[in-house]
Design a protein around this motif. Structure first.
Motif, mmCIF file in Angstrom:
data_model
loop_
_atom_site.group_PDB
_atom_site.id
_atom_site.type_symbol
_atom_site.label_atom_id
_atom_site.label_comp_id
_atom_site.label_asym_id
_atom_site.label_seq_id
_atom_site.Cartn_x
_atom_site.Cartn_y
_atom_site.Cartn_z
ATOM 1 N N GLY A 10 0.823 -1.199 0.000
ATOM 2 C CA GLY A 10 0.000 0.000 0.000
ATOM 3 C C GLY A 10 0.849 1.237 0.000
ATOM 4 N N GLY A 11 0.221 2.349 0.301
ATOM 5 C CA GLY A 11 0.914 3.629 0.329
ATOM 6 C C GLY A 11 -0.067 4.785 0.398
ATOM 7 N N CYS A 12 0.463 5.944 0.101
ATOM 8 C CA CYS A 12 -0.348 7.166 0.155
ATOM 9 C C CYS A 12 -1.139 7.339 -1.145
ATOM 10 C CB CYS A 12 0.552 8.371 0.405
ATOM 11 S SG CYS A 12 1.681 8.731 -0.960
ATOM 12 N N ALA A 13 -1.996 8.335 -1.180
ATOM 13 C CA ALA A 13 -2.871 8.563 -2.333
ATOM 14 C C ALA A 13 -2.100 8.932 -3.596
ATOM 15 C CB ALA A 13 -3.902 9.649 -2.006
ATOM 16 N N CYS A 14 -0.998 9.666 -3.460
ATOM 17 C CA CYS A 14 -0.271 10.117 -4.654
ATOM 18 C C CYS A 14 0.834 9.154 -5.081
ATOM 19 C CB CYS A 14 0.292 11.524 -4.454
ATOM 20 S SG CYS A 14 1.715 11.635 -3.340
ATOM 21 N N GLY A 15 1.127 8.145 -4.264
ATOM 22 C CA GLY A 15 2.138 7.154 -4.612
ATOM 23 C C GLY A 15 3.554 7.505 -4.210
ATOM 24 N N GLN A 28 -6.073 -6.364 14.138
ATOM 25 C CA GLN A 28 -6.805 -5.504 13.199
ATOM 26 C C GLN A 28 -7.989 -4.916 13.958
ATOM 27 O OE1 GLN A 28 -7.213 -7.051 9.073
ATOM 28 N NE2 GLN A 28 -6.450 -8.981 9.938
ATOM 29 N N ASN A 29 -8.107 -3.602 13.921
ATOM 30 C CA ASN A 29 -9.130 -2.974 14.741
ATOM 31 C C ASN A 29 -9.646 -1.667 14.163
ATOM 32 O OD1 ASN A 29 -6.496 -1.767 15.519
ATOM 33 N ND2 ASN A 29 -7.737 -0.626 16.977
ATOM 34 N N HIS A 30 -10.824 -1.312 14.673
ATOM 35 C CA HIS A 30 -11.354 0.036 14.528
ATOM 36 C C HIS A 30 -11.065 0.711 15.866
ATOM 37 C CE1 HIS A 30 -13.601 -0.927 10.904
ATOM 38 N NE2 HIS A 30 -14.284 -1.877 11.526
ATOM 39 N N CYS A 31 -10.571 1.934 15.843
ATOM 40 C CA CYS A 31 -10.294 2.652 17.089
ATOM 41 C C CYS A 31 -11.136 3.914 17.136
ATOM 42 C CB CYS A 31 -8.813 3.001 17.197
ATOM 43 S SG CYS A 31 -8.419 3.821 18.773
ATOM 44 N N GLN A 32 -11.847 4.087 18.249
ATOM 45 C CA GLN A 32 -12.715 5.244 18.414
ATOM 46 C C GLN A 32 -12.151 6.278 19.385
ATOM 47 O OE1 GLN A 32 -16.430 3.026 19.335
ATOM 48 N NE2 GLN A 32 -17.203 3.842 17.401
ATOM 49 N N CYS A 33 -10.829 6.254 19.633
ATOM 50 C CA CYS A 33 -10.251 7.257 20.532
ATOM 51 C C CYS A 33 -10.348 8.646 19.889
ATOM 52 C CB CYS A 33 -8.806 6.914 20.890
ATOM 53 S SG CYS A 33 -7.573 7.306 19.625
ATOM 54 N N LEU A 34 -10.222 9.665 20.706
ATOM 55 C CA LEU A 34 -10.338 11.034 20.200
ATOM 56 C C LEU A 34 -9.272 11.353 19.161
ATOM 57 C CD1 LEU A 34 -11.213 12.945 23.497
ATOM 58 C CD2 LEU A 34 -12.755 12.267 21.651
ATOM 59 N N SER A 46 -9.361 2.875 11.141
ATOM 60 C CA SER A 46 -9.313 1.422 10.922
ATOM 61 C C SER A 46 -7.881 1.021 10.602
ATOM 62 C CB SER A 46 -10.249 1.040 9.777
ATOM 63 O OG SER A 46 -11.580 1.404 10.092
ATOM 64 N N TYR A 47 -7.360 0.009 11.318
ATOM 65 C CA TYR A 47 -5.927 -0.270 11.286
ATOM 66 C C TYR A 47 -5.591 -1.755 11.258
ATOM 67 C CZ TYR A 47 -6.173 4.452 13.143
ATOM 68 O OH TYR A 47 -6.470 5.776 13.323
ATOM 69 N N LEU A 48 -4.420 -2.040 10.698
ATOM 70 C CA LEU A 48 -3.798 -3.358 10.765
ATOM 71 C C LEU A 48 -2.428 -3.161 11.401
ATOM 72 C CD1 LEU A 48 -5.200 -3.016 7.727
ATOM 73 C CD2 LEU A 48 -4.554 -5.395 7.598
ATOM 74 N N ALA A 101 -6.036 1.040 7.185
ATOM 75 C CA ALA A 101 -6.669 0.046 6.313
ATOM 76 C C ALA A 101 -6.877 0.575 4.894
ATOM 77 C CB ALA A 101 -7.992 -0.407 6.916
ATOM 78 N N ALA A 102 -7.273 1.827 4.766
ATOM 79 C CA ALA A 102 -7.537 2.377 3.435
ATOM 80 C C ALA A 102 -6.259 2.695 2.663
ATOM 81 C CB ALA A 102 -8.424 3.619 3.527
ATOM 82 N N SER A 103 -5.089 2.583 3.310
ATOM 83 C CA SER A 103 -3.828 2.785 2.584
ATOM 84 C C SER A 103 -3.387 1.513 1.865
ATOM 85 C CB SER A 103 -2.716 3.260 3.533
ATOM 86 O OG SER A 103 -2.231 2.198 4.348
ATOM 87 N N LEU A 104 -4.049 0.388 2.137
ATOM 88 C CA LEU A 104 -3.721 -0.867 1.458
ATOM 89 C C LEU A 104 -4.109 -0.793 -0.019
ATOM 90 C CD1 LEU A 104 -5.126 -3.448 4.035
ATOM 91 C CD2 LEU A 104 -2.710 -3.079 3.517
ATOM 92 N N ASP A 105 -3.314 -1.443 -0.868
ATOM 93 C CA ASP A 105 -3.700 -1.572 -2.274
ATOM 94 C C ASP A 105 -5.009 -2.347 -2.395
ATOM 95 O OD1 ASP A 105 -1.445 -0.180 -3.142
ATOM 96 O OD2 ASP A 105 -0.272 -2.020 -3.448
ATOM 97 N N ASP A 106 -5.214 -3.292 -1.482
ATOM 98 C CA ASP A 106 -6.444 -4.086 -1.459
ATOM 99 C C ASP A 106 -7.071 -3.961 -0.065
ATOM 100 O OD1 ASP A 106 -8.510 -5.901 -1.623
ATOM 101 O OD2 ASP A 106 -7.229 -7.647 -1.997
ATOM 102 N N PRO A 107 -7.834 -2.886 0.187
ATOM 103 C CA PRO A 107 -8.422 -2.697 1.514
ATOM 104 C C PRO A 107 -9.374 -3.809 1.943
ATOM 105 C CG PRO A 107 -8.478 -0.645 0.280
ATOM 106 C CD PRO A 107 -8.067 -1.727 -0.688
#
Length: 141
Positions: A10-15, A28-34, A46-48, A101-107
């Motif tokens: 994965g990586g950032c939006a611009c590569g 692997q989790n969703h975190c709701q901290c501030l 959302s994280y791995l 999670a959304a930085s993965l090539d395959d989320p």
């Protein structure tokens, strides 16, 4: 980077920043901290998380140190060109790296196991009710 079929890439939006992780996630989790709410502009992040051994990265991230709810320093890494959050590291767990999670090539490879900091969640941020919920972080994370 080899882009082996079992690797997480994965990586950032611009590569400008790319990563390859040869191992399976340890959490692997969703975190709701501030902090995650502020960073994402939504109700959670959302994280791995992986052990850092064998992680390959190209490109340079901008880094921002902050103190988490635990009192420990965590470092957020983001692309200085496009601003995308890419990964986090932790002073208290130097062998761990966490990617967004959304930085993965395959989320779709993201398979959340739990919700952390559920005590901070909002009723409008609806997450899978079947997931284990922790008021804060579970022990060992």
């Amino acid at each position: 980077m080899s882009n082996a079929p079992s690797s997480y890439t994965g990586g950032c939006a611009c590569g400008a920043i790319r990563y390859e992780i040869p191992s399976e996630p340890i959490f692997q989790n969703h975190c709701q901290c501030l902090d995650c709410q502020h960073k994402s502009g939504t109700g959670h992040g959302s994280y791995l998380s992986f052990m850092r051994g064998g992680v390959k990265q190209t490109g340079s991230a901008a880094l921002w140190d902050m103190v988490g709810d635990s009192g420990n320093v965590k470092t957020r890494a983001f692309c200085p060109a496009c601003g995308s959050p890419v990964y986090m590291t932790y002073a208290a767990m130097p062998d761990v790296i966490t990617v967004h999670a959304a930085s993965l090539d395959d989320p779709s490879r993201f398979k959340p196991q739990a919700v952390t900091y559920a005590v901070r969640g909002y009723e409008w941020d609806v997450l899978d009710p079947a997931l284990t919920r922790f008021e804060k972080m579970p022990p060992g994370q």
